[in-house]
Design a protein around this motif. Structure first.
Motif, PDB file in Angstrom:
ATOM      1  N   VAL A 111      -7.372   7.367  -1.603  1.00 45.12           N
ATOM      2  CA  VAL A 111      -7.981   6.899  -0.350  1.00 45.12           C
ATOM      3  C   VAL A 111      -7.603   5.447  -0.103  1.00 45.12           C
ATOM      4  O   VAL A 111      -7.300   5.032   1.006  1.00 45.12           O
ATOM      5  CB  VAL A 111      -9.516   7.055  -0.395  1.00 45.12           C
ATOM      6  N   LYS A 112      -7.588   4.660  -1.180  1.00 43.73           N
ATOM      7  CA  LYS A 112      -7.207   3.247  -1.076  1.00 43.73           C
ATOM      8  C   LYS A 112      -5.781   3.096  -0.578  1.00 43.73           C
ATOM      9  O   LYS A 112      -5.416   2.094   0.006  1.00 43.73           O
ATOM     10  CB  LYS A 112      -7.311   2.587  -2.461  1.00 43.73           C
ATOM     11  N   LEU A 113      -4.948   4.110  -0.848  1.00 45.15           N
ATOM     12  CA  LEU A 113      -3.555   4.056  -0.422  1.00 45.15           C
ATOM     13  C   LEU A 113      -3.375   4.789   0.902  1.00 45.15           C
ATOM     14  O   LEU A 113      -2.278   5.225   1.241  1.00 45.15           O
ATOM     15  CB  LEU A 113      -2.649   4.650  -1.502  1.00 45.15           C
ATOM     16  N   ASP A 114      -4.463   4.970   1.641  1.00 43.80           N
ATOM     17  CA  ASP A 114      -4.425   5.621   2.956  1.00 43.80           C
ATOM     18  C   ASP A 114      -4.016   7.085   2.903  1.00 43.80           C
ATOM     19  O   ASP A 114      -3.371   7.583   3.812  1.00 43.80           O
ATOM     20  CB  ASP A 114      -3.461   4.891   3.917  1.00 43.80           C
ATOM     21  N   CYS A 115      -4.330   7.769   1.815  1.00 47.70           N
ATOM     22  CA  CYS A 115      -4.002   9.187   1.748  1.00 47.70           C
ATOM     23  C   CYS A 115      -5.294   9.996   1.934  1.00 47.70           C
ATOM     24  O   CYS A 115      -6.215   9.879   1.143  1.00 47.70           O
ATOM     25  CB  CYS A 115      -3.376   9.559   0.408  1.00 47.70           C
TER      26      CYS A 115
ATOM     27  N   TYR B  81     -10.263   8.177  -5.257  1.00 47.14           N
ATOM     28  CA  TYR B  81     -10.484   6.820  -4.772  1.00 47.14           C
ATOM     29  C   TYR B  81      -9.168   6.067  -4.636  1.00 47.14           C
ATOM     30  O   TYR B  81      -8.908   5.408  -3.630  1.00 47.14           O
ATOM     31  CB  TYR B  81     -11.433   6.089  -5.715  1.00 47.14           C
ATOM     32  N   VAL B  82      -8.319   6.187  -5.664  1.00 50.16           N
ATOM     33  CA  VAL B  82      -7.025   5.500  -5.613  1.00 50.16           C
ATOM     34  C   VAL B  82      -6.235   5.982  -4.395  1.00 50.16           C
ATOM     35  O   VAL B  82      -5.679   5.188  -3.628  1.00 50.16           O
ATOM     36  CB  VAL B  82      -6.221   5.757  -6.912  1.00 50.16           C
TER      37      VAL B  82
ATOM     38  N   PHE C  83      -5.182  -4.326   0.080  1.00 51.53           N
ATOM     39  CA  PHE C  83      -5.840  -3.169  -0.518  1.00 51.53           C
ATOM     40  C   PHE C  83      -7.337  -3.140  -0.217  1.00 51.53           C
ATOM     41  O   PHE C  83      -8.012  -2.193  -0.508  1.00 51.53           O
ATOM     42  CB  PHE C  83      -5.638  -3.159  -2.040  1.00 51.53           C
TER      43      PHE C  83
ATOM     44  N   ARG D 115       0.833  -1.193   0.000  1.00 46.43           N
ATOM     45  CA  ARG D 115       0.000   0.000   0.000  1.00 46.43           C
ATOM     46  C   ARG D 115       0.871   1.248   0.000  1.00 46.43           C
ATOM     47  O   ARG D 115       0.635   2.197  -0.740  1.00 46.43           O
ATOM     48  CB  ARG D 115      -0.848  -0.019   1.271  1.00 46.43           C
ATOM     49  N   ASP D 116       1.906   1.238   0.857  1.00 46.03           N
ATOM     50  CA  ASP D 116       2.804   2.384   0.932  1.00 46.03           C
ATOM     51  C   ASP D 116       3.696   2.460  -0.301  1.00 46.03           C
ATOM     52  O   ASP D 116       4.013   3.545  -0.785  1.00 46.03           O
ATOM     53  CB  ASP D 116       3.660   2.308   2.196  1.00 46.03           C
TER      54      ASP D 116
ATOM     55  N   ILE E 150       9.271  13.189  -1.089  1.00 48.03           N
ATOM     56  CA  ILE E 150       8.333  12.586  -0.131  1.00 48.03           C
ATOM     57  C   ILE E 150       7.964  11.175  -0.586  1.00 48.03           C
ATOM     58  O   ILE E 150       7.971  10.223   0.198  1.00 48.03           O
ATOM     59  CB  ILE E 150       7.067  13.455   0.006  1.00 48.03           C
TER      60      ILE E 150
ATOM     61  N   PHE F 217       2.965   9.141  -5.897  1.00 52.48           N
ATOM     62  CA  PHE F 217       3.513  10.484  -5.649  1.00 52.48           C
ATOM     63  C   PHE F 217       4.641  10.794  -6.628  1.00 52.48           C
ATOM     64  O   PHE F 217       4.710  11.864  -7.215  1.00 52.48           O
ATOM     65  CB  PHE F 217       4.035  10.596  -4.207  1.00 52.48           C
TER      66      PHE F 217
ATOM     67  N   ALA G 148       2.871   1.599  -3.253  1.00 54.65           N
ATOM     68  CA  ALA G 148       2.036   2.184  -4.306  1.00 54.65           C
ATOM     69  C   ALA G 148       1.848   3.678  -4.084  1.00 54.65           C
ATOM     70  O   ALA G 148       1.926   4.473  -5.029  1.00 54.65           O
ATOM     71  CB  ALA G 148       0.679   1.479  -4.340  1.00 54.65           C
ATOM     72  N   ALA G 149       1.619   4.074  -2.819  1.00 54.64           N
ATOM     73  CA  ALA G 149       1.443   5.503  -2.535  1.00 54.64           C
ATOM     74  C   ALA G 149       2.690   6.280  -2.940  1.00 54.64           C
ATOM     75  O   ALA G 149       2.611   7.312  -3.615  1.00 54.64           O
ATOM     76  CB  ALA G 149       1.138   5.713  -1.056  1.00 54.64           C
TER      77      ALA G 149
ATOM     78  N   ILE H  66       8.598   7.595   1.425  1.00 54.05           N
ATOM     79  CA  ILE H  66       7.506   6.663   1.748  1.00 54.05           C
ATOM     80  C   ILE H  66       7.834   5.273   1.202  1.00 54.05           C
ATOM     81  O   ILE H  66       7.661   4.258   1.862  1.00 54.05           O
ATOM     82  CB  ILE H  66       6.165   7.172   1.165  1.00 54.05           C
TER      83      ILE H  66
ATOM     84  N   LYS I 131       2.367  11.135   4.099  1.00 57.05           N
ATOM     85  CA  LYS I 131       1.352  11.077   3.048  1.00 57.05           C
ATOM     86  C   LYS I 131       0.540  12.360   3.022  1.00 57.05           C
ATOM     87  O   LYS I 131       0.215  12.889   1.952  1.00 57.05           O
ATOM     88  CB  LYS I 131       0.436   9.872   3.262  1.00 57.05           C
TER      89      LYS I 131
END
Lengths: 164, 505
Positions: free
Chosen positions: B431-435, B428-429, A68, A6-7, A52, A14, A9-10, A56, B172
């Motif tokens: 939010v799914k990634l906890d942002c 949505y994407v 997910f 998840r992180d 950033i 970014f 991907a975040a 992450i 994030k």
């Protein structure tokens, strides 16, 4: 390799967004701190965002993975298509047909929807939206337009009957 | 003129505006809508205000802001009803109310719980209204002395604070702010006219549509999230009887209400604070200082009184930075700023002097609105109970329809609807990634202002970046911003921060 995907991907998202904006500044003048060009501030921001994202990403490696969660693929697709269809049809056909289409498409997004429920929702919501937004709030969109223009004359007496 | 006379003359001007029949009517409509969306699942004040924003164009500025504000604080009342009766917070700010409120309802004390929430909210709302009236004018005075460097530093502080106070990962949240800032820069550059990131789309020359962004990220993305697992709501309490709290209840709720109001008022002013953080913090405080903390989670009336007063106080005082500085403390305030700009009013310290009837009318309307809400929520509770069970399957097609019409009526542009779909997906994407999406919207609104003030400050100082630290006011603001950021990353504070946000679990 173990990682919190998840992180990961975040961080990736970014960095990707930062990259897109950095690309966008290529044809802009950057300038100096004294005379900042249009590209100066965005380029700085893109750099910060990429940094950033990278932090992450690196921190996510070695962490226990997180799921997910569920995604309603069909439902999501239908909900996202609805405003696009509304946008494509509103000028061409008018408010009533475009609202009806958007509601109809959206109603099928739920796993529990039935054809009967979708039809009822479409009819009631279309009438509601036309009365509230077009008649009462004066939103300047014709009820019917283009090829359906002649239908305006059909519905006008009905509205007159109810005094709206 | 001394402060008290000035306060009274200001408030009487405000009540004069707020008591106009048209304003009373739209204030009522606002709080009614607010309660409704607070009670209904899957739609919050941010999305609702974004959808209705374009429709208020034709109203007088004061009328439009009075109605939109009513939606925001009205939602705090409606949210507590769902929290207490079905253990599902209608609004995130009522999440902690559900813990003890629902337990009270299970013990057959739903009535007193609802009354506690409404009366506590009303008390907090009244106090917060007076606080706004007291603190807004001096803050406006200070803000009028601000130069570009001060504004830049103030916005930096605001953004940093919104990151520190957001729930979830700090990194994030920081990233989301930066994405928001970047999205805010899309369009023509004010100084040179250069097209930035428009990819050749003529429609993007004026920048991304603010309403489309808010509707996409807060409205559409929320629907996608709710579609993940649909479940019916079950109402245990079909009929609410014995609304009035007992004498002991009243005794037990006075102190928590006062503490909640005080805490909420302070936290509401902070950027990123507002209603959500206030309620979480108030609950934590009550539990900590209680002589019988074991009662919490089992139907303690303090656990309802404190967070409910805090979230209403916080919702209200978050108007202070918006009204005096033109800087939003949360996404809803960002939308209010958008509403002002659309009405042709430049948000900032000048609003109080140039549009006193709007400024004070809005403040006065909040007290009137709160009074209406108590009347709406207590005697009419039966009506809201019935609405609790409206199935989501029937609701979200309506939300989609309202979103479409609302966005299209901003500038009759089909392109904005494609933007809604794009932002819905992006939201949505993320939010799914906890942002969390809230910092993104704040960044979006502040992006252009931040750049403008940065460039102006640098030009005035002839390219000397020390201008931000040599001007005392600017230096102080930046110092606070750095301190906040450092503190947020300290391990001890981080643990505490997680604790506050995890009360609901």
């Amino acid at each position: 390799m173990q990682a919190n995907y998840r992180d990961v991907a975040a961080g990736g998202v970014f960095i990707a967004i930062a990259g897109l904006f950095a690309l966008g500044t290529l044809d802009l003048r950057i300038g100096t701190a004294l005379r900042m060009g249009p590209g100066y501030f965005p380029l700085v921001l893109a750099g910060v965002l990429a940094l950033i994202g990278a932090i992450i990403l690196i921190k996510a490696i070695g962490r226990p993975s997180a799921s997910f969660g569920e995604v309603s693929w069909r439902g999501s697709a239908l909900i996202l298509i609805a405003p696009i269809v509304f946008g494509l049809t509103v000028r061409w056909l008018g408010l009533a047909p475009s609202v009806a289409l958007a509601v109809l498409i959206a109603s099928f997004a739920s796993r529990r929807s039935t054809v009967k429920l979708a039809v009822i929702l479409t009819l009631t919501l279309t009438v509601f939206c036309v009365v509230v937004f077009q008649k009462m709030l004066g939103v300047p969109i014709p009820i019917f337009a283009g090829p359906l223009d002649s239908l305006n004359a059909v519905v006008a007496p009905v509205f007159a009957l109810f005094g709206v | 003129m001394d402060i008290v006379t000035e306060l009274f003359s200001n408030l009487s001007l405000g009540f004069g505006t707020a008591a106009l029949p048209v304003n009373i009517g739209f204030c009522f409509l606002g709080v009614l809508l607010g309660t409704l969306i607070g009670v209904l699942p899957g739609i919050g004040p941010t999305a609702t205000i974004a959808m209705l924003l374009p429709i208020t164009f034709n109203f007088e500025p004061a009328t439009s802001l009075i109605m939109l504000a009513g939606i925001y604080y009205g939602a705090q009342y409606g949210g507590s009803t769902t929290a207490i009766l079905i253990n599902l917070p209608g609004e995130s700010s009522s999440a902690v109310t559900a813990i003890d409120g629902y337990q009270m309802a299970r013990q057959g004390r739903a009535g007193p719980a609802l009354a506690t929430a409404a009366l506590g909210s009303f008390f907090a709302g009244s106090v917060a209204t007076i606080l706004i009236a007291l603190f807004a004018p001096p803050l406006t005075e200070i803000a009028l002395k601000f130069g570009p460097a001060e504004y830049f530093s103030l916005m930096m502080l605001g953004l940093v604070a919104s990151v520190a106070l957001a729930s979830g990962s700090v990194l994030k949240a920081l990233g989301m702010v930066v994405i928001g800032l970047l999205l805010g820069l899309v369009g023509s550059d004010v100084n040179t006219g250069a097209q930035r990131f428009t990819m050749g789309f003529l429609e993007l020359a004026d920048g991304l549509n603010f309403v489309a962004l808010a509707v996409g990220v807060f409205g559409i993305a929320e629907i996608l999230r709710n579609l993940e697992n649909e479940s019916d709501r079950e109402v245990m309490v079909k009929k609410v009887t014995n609304l009035w709290p007992s004498k002991e209840d009243f005794k037990a709720m006075i102190a928590p209400t006062l503490r909640g109001t005080a805490l909420g008022s302070v936290l509401g002013i902070l950027p990123g604070g507002g209603a959500v953080l206030s309620s979480f913090a108030a609950y934590t405080v009550e539990k900590r200082i209680s002589k019988t903390p074991e009662r919490f989670g089992k139907g303690a009336i303090e656990g309802v009184a404190a967070p409910e007063s805090a979230n209403n106080a916080g919702a209200q005082t978050s108007f202070i930075p918006m009204l005096t500085l033109g800087i939003p403390a949360n996404p809803v305030m960002a939308l209010m700023i958008g509403a002002m700009i659309i009405q042709g009013i430049q948000p900032g310290p000048n609003v109080a002097t140039e549009k006193p009837e709007l400024f004070w009318g809005l403040i006065a309307s909040m007290w009137i609105g709160n009074l209406m809400l108590v009347l709406l929520n207590l005697p009419l509770i039966g009506l809201w109970v019935r609405l609790l069970t409206v199935p989501y399957t029937m609701l979200f097609p309506a939300i989609v329809a309202f979103c479409c019409i609302g966005v299209y009526s901003v500038n009759s542009n089909a392109f904005d609807l494609y933007a809604v779909a794009a932002f819905g997906l992006l939201g949505y994407v993320l939010v799914k990634l906890d942002c969390e999406p809230a910092p993104l919207l704040l960044g979006f609104v502040l992006g252009p202002m931040l750049e403008e003030n940065l460039r102006r400050a640098m030009t005035i100082s002839r390219g000397d970046p020390t201008v931000f630290v040599t001007r005392p006011l600017s230096a102080t603001l930046l110092l606070i911003a750095v301190a906040v950021l450092v503190i947020t990353f300290l391990p001890a504070v981080r643990a505490k921060r997680d604790e506050v946000f995890q009360e609901e679990a």
